[in-house]
Design a protein around this motif. Structure first.
Motif, PDB file in Angstrom:
ATOM      1  N   MET A   1       0.886  -1.303   0.012  1.00 38.95           N
ATOM      2  CA  MET A   1       0.162  -0.165   0.115  1.00 38.95           C
ATOM      3  C   MET A   1       0.903   1.399   0.010  1.00 38.95           C
ATOM      4  SD  MET A   1      -3.337   0.678   2.310  1.00 38.95           S
ATOM      5  CE  MET A   1      -3.505  -0.893   2.912  1.00 38.95           C
ATOM      6  N   SER A   2       0.599   2.432  -0.791  1.00 38.19           N
ATOM      7  CA  SER A   2       1.231   3.309  -0.811  1.00 38.19           C
ATOM      8  C   SER A   2       1.041   4.379   0.259  1.00 38.19           C
ATOM      9  CB  SER A   2       1.208   4.216  -2.314  1.00 38.19           C
ATOM     10  OG  SER A   2      -0.182   4.696  -2.089  1.00 38.19           O
ATOM     11  N   LYS A   3       1.880   4.988   0.725  1.00 37.81           N
ATOM     12  CA  LYS A   3       1.770   6.073   1.866  1.00 37.81           C
ATOM     13  C   LYS A   3       0.678   6.875   1.642  1.00 37.81           C
ATOM     14  CE  LYS A   3       5.891   4.674   3.035  1.00 37.81           C
ATOM     15  NZ  LYS A   3       5.976   3.183   3.578  1.00 37.81           N
ATOM     16  N   LEU A   4       0.389   7.384   0.315  1.00 38.63           N
ATOM     17  CA  LEU A   4      -0.697   8.166   0.056  1.00 38.63           C
ATOM     18  C   LEU A   4      -2.035   7.502   0.390  1.00 38.63           C
ATOM     19  CD1 LEU A   4      -1.463  11.209  -0.863  1.00 38.63           C
ATOM     20  CD2 LEU A   4      -1.693  10.188  -3.049  1.00 38.63           C
ATOM     21  N   SER A   5      -2.119   6.106  -0.414  1.00 38.50           N
ATOM     22  CA  SER A   5      -3.315   5.436  -0.007  1.00 38.50           C
ATOM     23  C   SER A   5      -3.516   5.138   1.431  1.00 38.50           C
ATOM     24  CB  SER A   5      -3.446   4.491  -0.890  1.00 38.50           C
ATOM     25  OG  SER A   5      -2.849   3.250  -0.343  1.00 38.50           O
ATOM     26  N   ILE A   6      -2.636   4.801   2.151  1.00 39.18           N
ATOM     27  CA  ILE A   6      -2.751   4.711   3.706  1.00 39.18           C
ATOM     28  C   ILE A   6      -3.282   5.946   4.173  1.00 39.18           C
ATOM     29  CG2 ILE A   6      -1.570   4.646   5.812  1.00 39.18           C
ATOM     30  CD1 ILE A   6       0.582   2.667   4.297  1.00 39.18           C
ATOM     31  N   PHE A   7      -2.914   7.135   3.736  1.00 45.68           N
ATOM     32  CA  PHE A   7      -3.499   8.433   4.411  1.00 45.68           C
ATOM     33  C   PHE A   7      -4.876   8.799   3.887  1.00 45.68           C
ATOM     34  CE2 PHE A   7      -4.021  13.080   4.087  1.00 45.68           C
ATOM     35  CZ  PHE A   7      -3.708  13.393   5.387  1.00 45.68           C
ATOM     36  N   MET A   8      -5.121   8.553   2.728  1.00 44.20           N
ATOM     37  CA  MET A   8      -6.369   8.840   2.227  1.00 44.20           C
ATOM     38  C   MET A   8      -7.594   7.806   2.383  1.00 44.20           C
ATOM     39  SD  MET A   8      -6.023  11.613   0.415  1.00 44.20           S
ATOM     40  CE  MET A   8      -7.244  11.682  -0.335  1.00 44.20           C
ATOM     41  N   LYS A   9      -7.095   6.650   2.518  1.00 45.54           N
ATOM     42  CA  LYS A   9      -8.504   5.751   3.029  1.00 45.54           C
ATOM     43  C   LYS A   9      -9.183   6.111   4.252  1.00 45.54           C
ATOM     44  CE  LYS A   9      -5.797   1.915   5.612  1.00 45.54           C
ATOM     45  NZ  LYS A   9      -4.970   2.960   6.566  1.00 45.54           N
ATOM     46  N   GLY A  10      -8.560   7.014   5.374  1.00 43.90           N
ATOM     47  CA  GLY A  10      -9.224   7.342   6.300  1.00 43.90           C
ATOM     48  C   GLY A  10     -10.248   8.256   6.106  1.00 43.90           C
ATOM     49  N   ILE A  55       2.602   2.580  20.075  1.00 45.16           N
ATOM     50  CA  ILE A  55       2.002   1.137  20.118  1.00 45.16           C
ATOM     51  C   ILE A  55       3.023   0.484  18.807  1.00 45.16           C
ATOM     52  CG2 ILE A  55       0.171  -0.395  19.376  1.00 45.16           C
ATOM     53  CD1 ILE A  55      -1.501   1.434  21.024  1.00 45.16           C
ATOM     54  N   SER A  56       3.202   1.225  17.552  1.00 47.41           N
ATOM     55  CA  SER A  56       3.866   0.657  16.581  1.00 47.41           C
ATOM     56  C   SER A  56       5.422   0.331  17.157  1.00 47.41           C
ATOM     57  CB  SER A  56       3.649   1.608  15.318  1.00 47.41           C
ATOM     58  OG  SER A  56       4.662   1.148  14.361  1.00 47.41           O
ATOM     59  N   LEU A  57       6.086   1.389  17.660  1.00 45.60           N
ATOM     60  CA  LEU A  57       7.016   0.911  18.249  1.00 45.60           C
ATOM     61  C   LEU A  57       7.256  -0.156  19.214  1.00 45.60           C
ATOM     62  CD1 LEU A  57       8.458   4.810  19.112  1.00 45.60           C
ATOM     63  CD2 LEU A  57       9.248   3.059  17.317  1.00 45.60           C
ATOM     64  N   LEU A  58       6.264  -0.356  20.067  1.00 48.17           N
ATOM     65  CA  LEU A  58       6.427  -1.352  21.013  1.00 48.17           C
ATOM     66  C   LEU A  58       5.732  -2.792  20.834  1.00 48.17           C
ATOM     67  CD1 LEU A  58       5.324   0.835  24.274  1.00 48.17           C
ATOM     68  CD2 LEU A  58       7.463   0.073  23.729  1.00 48.17           C
ATOM     69  N   ARG A  59       5.312  -2.570  19.438  1.00 43.87           N
ATOM     70  CA  ARG A  59       4.800  -3.694  18.683  1.00 43.87           C
ATOM     71  C   ARG A  59       5.481  -5.208  19.037  1.00 43.87           C
ATOM     72  NH1 ARG A  59       6.821  -1.607  14.262  1.00 43.87           N
ATOM     73  NH2 ARG A  59       7.800  -2.980  12.692  1.00 43.87           N
ATOM     74  N   ASN A 121       2.195  -2.698  11.806  1.00 43.55           N
ATOM     75  CA  ASN A 121       2.826  -1.787  10.810  1.00 43.55           C
ATOM     76  C   ASN A 121       3.872  -1.304  11.310  1.00 43.55           C
ATOM     77  OD1 ASN A 121       1.423  -2.170   7.967  1.00 43.55           O
ATOM     78  ND2 ASN A 121      -0.311  -2.210   9.365  1.00 43.55           N
ATOM     79  N   ARG A 122       4.797  -0.697  10.323  1.00 43.48           N
ATOM     80  CA  ARG A 122       6.084  -0.034  10.721  1.00 43.48           C
ATOM     81  C   ARG A 122       5.610   1.433  11.290  1.00 43.48           C
ATOM     82  NH1 ARG A 122      10.489  -0.530   6.423  1.00 43.48           N
ATOM     83  NH2 ARG A 122       8.612  -0.859   5.099  1.00 43.48           N
ATOM     84  N   LEU A 123       6.530   2.052  11.974  1.00 39.61           N
ATOM     85  CA  LEU A 123       6.384   3.263  12.631  1.00 39.61           C
ATOM     86  C   LEU A 123       5.830   4.294  11.804  1.00 39.61           C
ATOM     87  CD1 LEU A 123       6.560   5.440  14.861  1.00 39.61           C
ATOM     88  CD2 LEU A 123       8.743   5.614  14.113  1.00 39.61           C
ATOM     89  N   VAL A 127       1.985   6.248  11.575  1.00 44.37           N
ATOM     90  CA  VAL A 127       1.976   7.706  11.754  1.00 44.37           C
ATOM     91  C   VAL A 127       1.083   8.225  10.864  1.00 44.37           C
ATOM     92  CG1 VAL A 127       3.100   9.939  11.606  1.00 44.37           C
ATOM     93  CG2 VAL A 127       4.027   7.925  13.053  1.00 44.37           C
ATOM     94  N   ILE A 128       1.217   7.707   9.549  1.00 44.98           N
ATOM     95  CA  ILE A 128       0.386   8.294   8.545  1.00 44.98           C
ATOM     96  C   ILE A 128      -0.966   7.977   8.807  1.00 44.98           C
ATOM     97  CG2 ILE A 128       0.160   8.231   5.892  1.00 44.98           C
ATOM     98  CD1 ILE A 128       2.948   7.795   5.578  1.00 44.98           C
ATOM     99  N   ASP A 129      -1.208   6.529   9.003  1.00 48.01           N
ATOM    100  CA  ASP A 129      -2.564   5.890   9.289  1.00 48.01           C
ATOM    101  C   ASP A 129      -3.374   6.997  10.367  1.00 48.01           C
ATOM    102  OD1 ASP A 129      -4.499   3.596   9.083  1.00 48.01           O
ATOM    103  OD2 ASP A 129      -4.043   3.731  11.386  1.00 48.01           O
ATOM    104  N   ALA A 130      -2.652   7.117  11.345  1.00 49.59           N
ATOM    105  CA  ALA A 130      -3.208   7.736  12.844  1.00 49.59           C
ATOM    106  C   ALA A 130      -3.599   9.265  12.027  1.00 49.59           C
ATOM    107  CB  ALA A 130      -2.335   8.065  13.783  1.00 49.59           C
ATOM    108  N   LEU A 131      -2.800   9.827  11.232  1.00 50.82           N
ATOM    109  CA  LEU A 131      -3.090  11.107  10.549  1.00 50.82           C
ATOM    110  C   LEU A 131      -4.406  11.185   9.691  1.00 50.82           C
ATOM    111  CD1 LEU A 131       0.406  12.599   9.761  1.00 50.82           C
ATOM    112  CD2 LEU A 131      -1.311  13.466  11.526  1.00 50.82           C
ATOM    113  N   GLY A 132      -4.471  10.220   8.744  1.00 50.62           N
ATOM    114  CA  GLY A 132      -5.293   9.833   7.844  1.00 50.62           C
ATOM    115  C   GLY A 132      -6.627   9.801   8.800  1.00 50.62           C
ATOM    116  N   MET A 133      -6.831   8.806   9.496  1.00 56.18           N
ATOM    117  CA  MET A 133      -7.900   8.391  10.230  1.00 56.18           C
ATOM    118  C   MET A 133      -8.274   9.693  11.214  1.00 56.18           C
ATOM    119  SD  MET A 133      -9.062   5.479  10.075  1.00 56.18           S
ATOM    120  CE  MET A 133      -8.547   4.163   8.693  1.00 56.18           C
TER     121      MET A 133
END
Lengths: 220, 309
Positions: A1-10, A55-59, A121-123, A127-133
């Motif tokens: 999944m591209s970084k942009l689509s991770i962001f946009m899906k939210g 959570i991503s860091l401590l996964r 998922n990686r850090l 972060v992008i997922d959190a921003l998008g959501m």
């Protein structure tokens, strides 16, 4: 999944409020005014960003069996920080949000993103997922609040609108109006995402932990 | 209709169609409409016209936009419009009446699948939405041109304890009192009700159980039982709105339970509630219970075995 689509899906396709139907309680409770909706959205986004990051860091550190308590403790810590910041610097917002600010701790969106995304998922992606959501949550709240404030009160962000100010439909300021606005937006989101909201596999019966109990397991 | 739900045999074929039934209801509503125009003046006709026209328009527009079969020809939207108008005060701003029509047709009826699939009565629900949305306009009663009496409904007067200002029984019966357009004339509503019973459009169970319960309970509480029967929207609600097919039970026992429930809730709200009138809330509440009432009172076919619940 591209970084942009991770962001946009939210924002539309997997919008936490309008597609996953998560975080409905704050979405309805604080959405009678656009200002409060944005404040709530930003506070939640901030908490989500912090929890997803940590959570991503401590996964690999958090044991699978006790992950839920770990997530809650982390979330509660960040919510406390947010609450104190809002109380100190944006006191009117603190008063307006009331109990719903500390209740971000038990906001399903934060738990869902930790469970669905951050723990595997990686850090940077988290972060992008959190921003998008977070943005999706804020936009959904703003949309609900705009409908409610414009038609219910004749104002938007406190600015009086011509004509509408004298023609209030006050049910929109009350709880039923919140549900009506929410329903209309879910229908629109469903239309835009081509019915994804109605037949989402990831949140369907098959994946539900109560599937065996309700007897519909696998029927989705 | 593609899917028919058929009850137990034997069956009788009749030439009854939806539009025939709806036309009968419209005929039955005519006396109340004439009474409304006589009592409240030409604006009553205007409000009714606007409600009917906007209901029909919303139904047509929704079905056109969503490319569904256009069912405007079955007259059900006309009835919704008339009933909604009958539940409004004569001085209601027209944009509010149009908003109410939109709520009734789109929100309550079409979003749930259109005619026969709505779980709540569209006119009742729209009235409640308007009542909550426009509390001031919905409780502003224009003075009656015929003979100017006080500007509060009889039930509001009772709630305030202003019993001296109450209109006489004759005024209550023929309808020269404050109230919504179509609810005031008991005489006209009863004529309509008798017509519906004679044409077998409705059965007696719901109206009799509903009105009877209100009478008995108000008599027990000692709050003017005969007066309560003609006050508020009781007759309009019991005859025309509680008997709506999709939102009332299918069995006779169920209908009696439904009627009694409506009556009890009405009296509770009238006697102790914050609002002077409770008919619409009572009907809406019982609408929600209809599927359960149907399930509880399901009949068994001849020779069939009763299923364990």
């Amino acid at each position: 999944m591209s970084k942009l689509s991770i962001f946009m899906k939210g924002i539309i396709k997997e919008n936490p409020v309008l597609v996953f139907a998560l975080g409905i309680c704050p979405a309805l409770a604080v959405s009678s005014q656009a200002v409060n909706a944005v404040g709530m959205g930003l506070a939640t986004t901030f908490v989500l960003l912090c929890t997803n990051t940590v959570i991503s860091l401590l996964r690999k550190v958090i044991p699978d069996k006790v992950r839920i308590p770990c997530y809650i403790v982390l979330t509660a810590a960040f919510v406390t920080i947010t609450q104190l910041i809002v109380k100190a610097y944006v006191h009117p917002l603190y008063l307006a949000l009331g109990i719903f600010l500390p209740l971000i701790t038990v906001n399903c969106i934060i738990m869902a993103r930790a469970e669905i995304f951050a723990k595997k998922n990686r850090l940077f992606d988290s972060v992008i997922d959190a921003l998008g959501m977070g943005l999706g949550f804020t936009l959904a709240l703003l949309a609900i609040a705009s409908i409610r404030e414009i038609f219910g009160n004749g104002t938007w962000f406190g600015i009086e609108l011509p004509v509408l100010a004298e023609h209030n439909i006050s049910i929109f300021m009350l709880a039923p109006g919140g549900f009506i606005a929410f329903g209309i937006l879910v229908a629109i989101a469903n239309k835009v995402s081509n019915g994804r909201a109605a037949k989402l596999k990831e949140s369907g019966c098959a994946r539900c932990p109560a599937a065996t109990a309700c007897g519909k397991g696998g029927a989705a | 209709m593609t899917r028919m739900i058929v009850s137990f045999a034997p069956h009788i074929r009749e030439r009854v169609t939806t539009s025939r039934i709806m036309l009968d209801v419209i005929i039955a509503l005519c006396p109340a409409f004439i009474a409304a125009v006589l009592i409240f003046g030409p604006r009553a006709a205007l409000v009714t016209g606007v409600c009917v026209a906007s209901c029909v328009f919303f139904e047509w527009a929704y079905q056109k936009l969503l490319k569904k079969t256009i069912t405007v020809g079955d007259f059900s939207a006309v009835i919704t419009g008339m009933l909604l108008a009958f539940n409004l005060p004569v001085g209601i701003p027209l944009w509010q009446a149009i908003f109410g029509s939109g709520v009734a047709i789109i929100l309550v009826k079409q979003l749930f699948g259109g005619i026969g699939k709505n779980f709540a009565n569209p006119a009742i629900t729209a009235r409640i939405v308007m009542f909550i949305s426009f509390p001031a306009a919905m409780a502003t009663w224009a003075p009656i041109p015929v003979d100017a009496i006080s500007s509060a409904t009889p039930l509001e007067l009772i709630q305030r304890g202003d019993l001296a200002a109450l209109p006489g029984m004759w005024d209550m019966f023929i309808g020269t009192r404050m109230g919504s357009l179509g609810e005031t004339s008991a005489l006209a509503l009863l004529i309509g009700g008798i017509y519906l019973l004679a044409r077998r459009v409705i059965t007696w169970h719901i109206p009799v159980a509903f009105i009877g319960t209100v009478f008995v309970l108000t008599a027990l509480l000692g709050i003017q039982p005969t007066f309560q029967l003609f006050a508020g929207g009781l007759l309009l609600g019991a005859i025309f709105m509680a008997t709506d097919y999709p939102t009332s039970p299918q069995t006779r026992t169920g209908r009696i339970i439904f009627g009694i429930g409506c009556g009890v809730l009405t009296v509770i709200i009238r006697a102790w509630g914050a609002y002077p009138e409770g008919v619409s809330f009572a009907i809406l509440f019982m609408n929600v219970l209809v599927p359960f009432i149907n399930k509880l009172t399901m009949t068994k076919p001849l020779g069939g075995i009763k299923k364990k619940p």
